[in-house]
Scaffold this motif. Structure first.
Motif, PDB file in Angstrom:
ATOM      1  N   ASP A   1       0.826  -1.198   0.000  1.00 18.83           N
ATOM      2  CA  ASP A   1       0.000   0.000   0.000  1.00 18.83           C
ATOM      3  C   ASP A   1       0.861   1.251   0.000  1.00 18.83           C
ATOM      4  O   ASP A   1       2.017   1.246   0.394  1.00 18.83           O
ATOM      5  CB  ASP A   1      -0.894   0.029   1.241  1.00 18.83           C
ATOM      6  N   LYS A   2       0.242   2.306  -0.441  1.00 24.83           N
ATOM      7  CA  LYS A   2       0.828   3.646  -0.382  1.00 24.83           C
ATOM      8  C   LYS A   2      -0.352   4.601  -0.371  1.00 24.83           C
ATOM      9  O   LYS A   2      -0.952   4.860  -1.413  1.00 24.83           O
ATOM     10  CB  LYS A   2       1.734   3.886  -1.588  1.00 24.83           C
ATOM     11  N   GLY A   3      -0.730   5.058   0.808  1.00 27.28           N
ATOM     12  CA  GLY A   3      -1.898   5.924   0.923  1.00 27.28           C
ATOM     13  C   GLY A   3      -3.148   5.161   0.555  1.00 27.28           C
ATOM     14  O   GLY A   3      -3.432   4.105   1.121  1.00 27.28           O
ATOM     15  N   ASN A   4      -3.898   5.663  -0.409  1.00 23.39           N
ATOM     16  CA  ASN A   4      -5.112   5.008  -0.871  1.00 23.39           C
ATOM     17  C   ASN A   4      -4.858   4.205  -2.149  1.00 23.39           C
ATOM     18  O   ASN A   4      -5.766   3.875  -2.882  1.00 23.39           O
ATOM     19  CB  ASN A   4      -6.224   6.042  -1.107  1.00 23.39           C
ATOM     20  N   ARG A   5      -3.589   3.893  -2.409  1.00 26.22           N
ATOM     21  CA  ARG A   5      -3.205   3.092  -3.573  1.00 26.22           C
ATOM     22  C   ARG A   5      -2.708   1.726  -3.116  1.00 26.22           C
ATOM     23  O   ARG A   5      -1.947   1.624  -2.163  1.00 26.22           O
ATOM     24  CB  ARG A   5      -2.079   3.768  -4.342  1.00 26.22           C
ATOM     25  N   ALA A   6      -3.111   0.720  -3.830  1.00 24.11           N
ATOM     26  CA  ALA A   6      -2.569  -0.614  -3.610  1.00 24.11           C
ATOM     27  C   ALA A   6      -1.600  -0.903  -4.751  1.00 24.11           C
ATOM     28  O   ALA A   6      -1.831  -0.510  -5.893  1.00 24.11           O
ATOM     29  CB  ALA A   6      -3.684  -1.654  -3.603  1.00 24.11           C
ATOM     30  N   THR A   7      -0.518  -1.574  -4.435  1.00 26.31           N
ATOM     31  CA  THR A   7       0.434  -1.992  -5.452  1.00 26.31           C
ATOM     32  C   THR A   7       0.437  -3.514  -5.503  1.00 26.31           C
ATOM     33  O   THR A   7       0.211  -4.188  -4.496  1.00 26.31           O
ATOM     34  CB  THR A   7       1.850  -1.473  -5.157  1.00 26.31           C
ATOM     35  N   LEU A   8       0.674  -4.040  -6.689  1.00 24.30           N
ATOM     36  CA  LEU A   8       0.634  -5.478  -6.887  1.00 24.30           C
ATOM     37  C   LEU A   8       1.681  -5.858  -7.919  1.00 24.30           C
ATOM     38  O   LEU A   8       1.700  -5.308  -9.016  1.00 24.30           O
ATOM     39  CB  LEU A   8      -0.761  -5.883  -7.382  1.00 24.30           C
ATOM     40  N   SER A   9       2.544  -6.788  -7.561  1.00 21.24           N
ATOM     41  CA  SER A   9       3.534  -7.313  -8.502  1.00 21.24           C
ATOM     42  C   SER A   9       3.295  -8.796  -8.692  1.00 21.24           C
ATOM     43  O   SER A   9       3.062  -9.530  -7.724  1.00 21.24           O
ATOM     44  CB  SER A   9       4.958  -7.112  -7.970  1.00 21.24           C
ATOM     45  N   VAL A  10       3.340  -9.229  -9.947  1.00 24.99           N
ATOM     46  CA  VAL A  10       3.226 -10.641 -10.289  1.00 24.99           C
ATOM     47  C   VAL A  10       4.523 -11.010 -10.995  1.00 24.99           C
ATOM     48  O   VAL A  10       4.881 -10.407 -12.007  1.00 24.99           O
ATOM     49  CB  VAL A  10       2.004 -10.912 -11.191  1.00 24.99           C
ATOM     50  N   ILE A  11       5.222 -12.004 -10.441  1.00 23.20           N
ATOM     51  CA  ILE A  11       6.573 -12.337 -10.894  1.00 23.20           C
ATOM     52  C   ILE A  11       6.626 -13.795 -11.328  1.00 23.20           C
ATOM     53  O   ILE A  11       6.319 -14.702 -10.545  1.00 23.20           O
ATOM     54  CB  ILE A  11       7.588 -12.096  -9.758  1.00 23.20           C
ATOM     55  N   ALA A  12       7.015 -14.016 -12.567  1.00 23.38           N
ATOM     56  CA  ALA A  12       7.104 -15.378 -13.100  1.00 23.38           C
ATOM     57  C   ALA A  12       8.222 -16.152 -12.410  1.00 23.38           C
ATOM     58  O   ALA A  12       9.294 -15.604 -12.153  1.00 23.38           O
ATOM     59  CB  ALA A  12       7.361 -15.338 -14.603  1.00 23.38           C
TER      60      ALA A  12
END
Length: 104
Positions: free
Chosen positions: A13-24
């Motif tokens: 998270d960062k404030g009202n933002r969600a972050t998402l990483s998808v890694i093969a």
């Protein structure tokens, strides 16, 4: 085949933002992730959570796609009544997405 079969995911998270990483797990599988995990598909998958836009960043050399999901945490950690105000469990949800382009 599902995302979990070829990749791992991390979120935050960062404030009202969600972050998402998808890694093969294997760089050979990265093109499939890049082709199927579009910003539109990710936004549709999280339609009940993400109220804003979704940006995607491709990281070819890491075999990863990274998403920034705006207006996704109910106002942010200190304002949200959500059980997971940090968005840490959002990564578990992406692992269930089908990699078949014909399926939701």
């Amino acid at each position: 085949m599902k995302v979990r079969d070829i990749a791992l995911a991390r979120s935050g998270d960062k404030g009202n933002r969600a972050t998402l990483s998808v890694i093969a797990h294997d760089l050979a599988d990265y093109p499939l992730l890049e082709r199927t995990l579009t910003p539109e598909r990710v936004q549709a998958h999280y339609r009940d959570i993400v109220r804003g836009s979704v940006q995607r960043y491709t990281l070819h050399h890491l075999g990863a796609v990274h998403f920034v999901m705006n207006d996704a945490l109910g106002g942010g950690v200190t304002r949200s009544l959500a059980l997971d105000a940090h968005g840490k469990t959002l990564s578990a949800a992406i692992l269930d997405v089908s990699l078949d382009l014909d399926l939701p």
